[in-house]
Motif scaffolding. Structure first.
Motif, PDB file in Angstrom:
ATOM      1  N   ASN A  53     -50.531 -10.873 -10.847  1.00 18.62           N
ATOM      2  CA  ASN A  53     -50.398  -9.999 -12.020  1.00 18.62           C
ATOM      3  C   ASN A  53     -49.587 -10.635 -13.155  1.00 18.62           C
ATOM      4  OD1 ASN A  53     -51.715  -7.736 -10.642  1.00 18.62           O
ATOM      5  ND2 ASN A  53     -49.797  -7.586  -9.472  1.00 18.62           N
ATOM      6  N   ASN A  54     -49.795 -11.926 -13.347  1.00 16.26           N
ATOM      7  CA  ASN A  54     -49.076 -12.636 -14.406  1.00 16.26           C
ATOM      8  C   ASN A  54     -47.566 -12.483 -14.244  1.00 16.26           C
ATOM      9  OD1 ASN A  54     -48.986 -14.302 -16.692  1.00 16.26           O
ATOM     10  ND2 ASN A  54     -48.853 -12.551 -18.090  1.00 16.26           N
ATOM     11  N   ASN A  55     -47.130 -12.457 -12.993  1.00 10.69           N
ATOM     12  CA  ASN A  55     -45.720 -12.305 -12.607  1.00 10.69           C
ATOM     13  C   ASN A  55     -45.167 -10.919 -12.914  1.00 10.69           C
ATOM     14  OD1 ASN A  55     -43.461 -13.344 -11.285  1.00 10.69           O
ATOM     15  ND2 ASN A  55     -42.507 -14.047 -13.181  1.00 10.69           N
ATOM     16  N   GLU A  56     -46.021  -9.958 -13.095  1.00 13.88           N
ATOM     17  CA  GLU A  56     -45.578  -8.579 -13.325  1.00 13.88           C
ATOM     18  C   GLU A  56     -45.723  -7.766 -12.039  1.00 13.88           C
ATOM     19  OE1 GLU A  56     -44.252  -7.399 -16.100  1.00 13.88           O
ATOM     20  OE2 GLU A  56     -44.504  -9.287 -17.208  1.00 13.88           O
ATOM     21  N   ILE A  57     -44.843  -6.789 -11.870  1.00 14.34           N
ATOM     22  CA  ILE A  57     -44.941  -5.843 -10.762  1.00 14.34           C
ATOM     23  C   ILE A  57     -45.732  -4.641 -11.252  1.00 14.34           C
ATOM     24  CG2 ILE A  57     -43.639  -4.395  -9.151  1.00 14.34           C
ATOM     25  CD1 ILE A  57     -41.273  -6.317  -9.514  1.00 14.34           C
ATOM     26  N   VAL A  75     -36.078  -8.926 -12.932  1.00 12.57           N
ATOM     27  CA  VAL A  75     -36.951  -8.339 -11.916  1.00 12.57           C
ATOM     28  C   VAL A  75     -38.414  -8.605 -12.272  1.00 12.57           C
ATOM     29  CG1 VAL A  75     -37.700  -6.192 -10.825  1.00 12.57           C
ATOM     30  CG2 VAL A  75     -35.269  -6.568 -11.289  1.00 12.57           C
ATOM     31  N   ASN A  76     -39.107  -9.330 -11.392  1.00 14.41           N
ATOM     32  CA  ASN A  76     -40.525  -9.604 -11.605  1.00 14.41           C
ATOM     33  C   ASN A  76     -41.166  -9.899 -10.249  1.00 14.41           C
ATOM     34  OD1 ASN A  76     -40.019 -12.473 -11.054  1.00 14.41           O
ATOM     35  ND2 ASN A  76     -39.170 -12.563 -13.133  1.00 14.41           N
ATOM     36  N   ALA A  77     -42.420 -10.260 -10.255  1.00 13.50           N
ATOM     37  CA  ALA A  77     -43.137 -10.475  -8.993  1.00 13.50           C
ATOM     38  C   ALA A  77     -42.548 -11.631  -8.190  1.00 13.50           C
ATOM     39  CB  ALA A  77     -44.618 -10.732  -9.274  1.00 13.50           C
TER      40      ALA A  77
END
Length: 561
Positions: A53-57, A75-77
């Motif tokens: 997810n493009n380093n998104e949660i 805070v990220n993936a």
């Protein structure tokens, strides 16, 4: 039985363990979270396209499991394994007074994700309470801690420049990082138009150049990637896993247990000494007890106070070492998220920079130092950077070198500075054990009631006014400014819940970080801070840890504890 037990494995617990083991003690480190392996458990080698997810949660997951942690910039993936799930570790606060408790429960704690800004407190910080009457007087002064600051700086590696500022003492530095061309222009403008202000490169615990003693621990110099919060496989940034524990392990004196929730401390009623620590296995729920001669509380500001409160006994119904009724009180944080950004249209269009430097610029405190303040005591500093924005993509037809050149154009320079303001100690900014609710291990939840008060509100307004003035004086146009500080806790510099002091009736620990009411109990994390200064506090925790370990071993050998 161990010689010493260290509760907590973060920035202060790691140094406590290192110093105690190097002085010959058999040490047990107790960590409530899971085991993390240095290097193999990091996500710092993945390319952007390898991260989900493009380093998104996903938003649904953030809302369900990370409603508090998501407020943290890191805070990220790639890093979510290092942040607690709020859904699994609840606490309470008044509805109109949020507290953003940013946490990581794993071996190494928040030392893995910290921002690595490493500043000393100054003589004026240790004298402030006595001079203006807020809180109680520090039981130590700068000179007591200065050699221990040097000791820690040499070990962890701090890159910085010597500036000769009384409000920000110089230290033992590796070569500093270099400002980019735009930051040099910003520095020149600010210092020319505000004679009492300085713009310096941020002092940070990343190895600009690795020294032999760093390399012996498997550390190497920084690669300028600026993804430090994922964990650094190069060991370029100081953490418990990259530095402190490897140093402790080579002594042969270190034992670590993970997934061990500390329930309480056991005190001998006759001598007042702590004899054991009770823990609950996080997975099996089984209880067990560990005994030692010396105990170091390094569970973090809120965690250490929680253990003391939950260790109430017949002689101490309000909690262990709490005859002063100060355990859980005087919680401070630094005001955070007071950001201002401005476009700098006159900065050089033909200049750029290489890599992603692991630190930014820093503007040390000047209010109530070189400039007066209007209606508030203490002061603030700024952290930030001047960076080049990406250009607007050119999607018109083309191929090869021609389209590459068209898309090489960069956007404008943008100056970003964010104020970190000092928060005064106040007895009603406190945490207590919840009267009815418990966590899944049967330990009472915490109720945290902390708010910014009038001094902080006046300071916040001045922080923003000064930021606008500096950016405009440097030729910029302000395009964004936060109107209110973030909630307490979001600065991730919480401190003060079991403060040091001279009087046992107004403080919990003495000038040696030793409990007034339990001679073999020491605390060297943020809980003992008597005031906060406006500088990032981790270096002070580490210096206090080294100093307290030195003194604890001396007292143990002399039979005083």
């Amino acid at each position: 039985m161990f010689d010493a037990i260290v509760i907590g494995s973060g920035i202060s617990g790691g140094i406590s363990a290192k110093e105690l083991t190097e002085r010959g003690l058999k040490v047990l480190v107790i960590e409530r979270g899971r085991k993390v392996e240095h290097v193999s458990d990091y996500n710092d080698t993945q390319m952007p396209w390898e991260l989900p997810n493009n380093n998104e949660i996903p938003e649904e997951e953030l809302a369900r499991d990370y409603p508090v942690q998501r407020q943290c910039y890191a805070v990220n993936a790639a890093t979510k394994q290092f942040w607690v799930k709020d859904s699994e570790h609840p606490y309470t606060n008044p509805e109109d007074r949020p507290f953003s408790w940013i946490r990581g429960y794993h071996l190494g704690g928040r030392s893995i994700m910290w921002g690595r800004q490493a500043y000393r407190l100054s003589p004026m910080d240790f004298e402030a309470n006595a001079k203006d009457g807020h809180g109680v007087d520090w039981p130590i002064r700068y000179d007591d801690l200065a050699p221990w600051y040097s000791h820690v700086e040499k070990f962890i590696g701090v890159a910085g420049s010597k500036e000769g500022l009384p409000q920000l003492p110089d230290g033992e530095f590796l070569p500093p990082w270099e400002m980019n061309d735009a930051e040099k222009l910003f520095k020149a403008s600010v210092e020319e138009k505000f004679s009492g202000r300085k713009v310096i490169i941020g002092r940070n615990a990343n190895l600009s150049v690795a020294q032999p003693h760093h390399e012996e621990l498997g550390r190497t110099s920084c690669q300028n990637r600026s993804i430090c919060e994922r964990g650094c496989s190069f060991g370029a940034n100081h953490t418990s896993l990259s530095s402190s524990f490897p140093a402790a392990e080579r002594t042969g004196n270190l034992t670590i247990v993970t997934d061990a929730i500390v329930h309480s401390l056991v005190q001998d009623p006759a001598s007042g000494r702590i004899t054991a620590v009770r823990v609950i296995d996080a997975k099996t729920m089984e209880g067990r007890t560990y005994e030692a001669k010396v105990f170091f509380l390094n569970a973090s500001t809120i965690g250490s106070a929680q253990i003391l409160l939950n260790s109430a006994n017949e002689a101490n119904p309000r909690g262990l070492c709490n005859k002063s009724d100060q355990v859980g009180r005087n919680i401070m944080d630094h005001m955070y998220a007071l950001a201002t950004a401005g476009v700098m249209p006159h900065y050089p269009a033909d200049s750029y920079y290489h890599g992603r430097r692991p630190t930014g610029i820093y503007i040390p405190r000047y209010r109530n130092v070189t400039e007066d303040a209007d209606g508030f005591v203490r002061g603030y500093g700024y952290q930030g950077a001047v960076t080049r924005q990406g250009g607007k993509p050119d999607a018109s037809a083309g191929i090869g070198q021609e389209i590459k050149e068209r898309n090489r154009k960069f956007g404008p320079w943008v100056a970003y500075i964010s104020g970190f303001g000092e928060m005064l100690p106040h007895p009603d900014n406190r945490m207590t054990l919840h009267q009815t609710r418990k966590d899944k291990w049967g330990i009472p939840l915490l109720h945290i009631d902390v708010q910014l008060r009038e001094n902080e509100k006046k300071m916040a307004r001045q922080i923003q006014a000064d930021a606008r003035t500096m950016i405009e004086a440097a030729g910029g146009t302000v395009v964004y400014q936060r109107t209110e500080p973030g909630p307490p806790g979001l600065g991730i510099h919480e401190m003060g819940s079991a403060r040091m002091g001279r009087d046992p009736m107004t403080s919990v620990f003495n000038g040696l970080n030793q409990a007034h009411e339990a001679p073999n109990l020491f605390c060297t994390d943020g809980a003992v801070m008597t005031s906060s200064g406006c500088q990032n506090p981790s270096l002070t925790y580490m210096a206090m840890s080294a100093r307290a370990a030195h003194n604890a071993v001396l007292m143990l050998k002399e039979g005083k504890i």
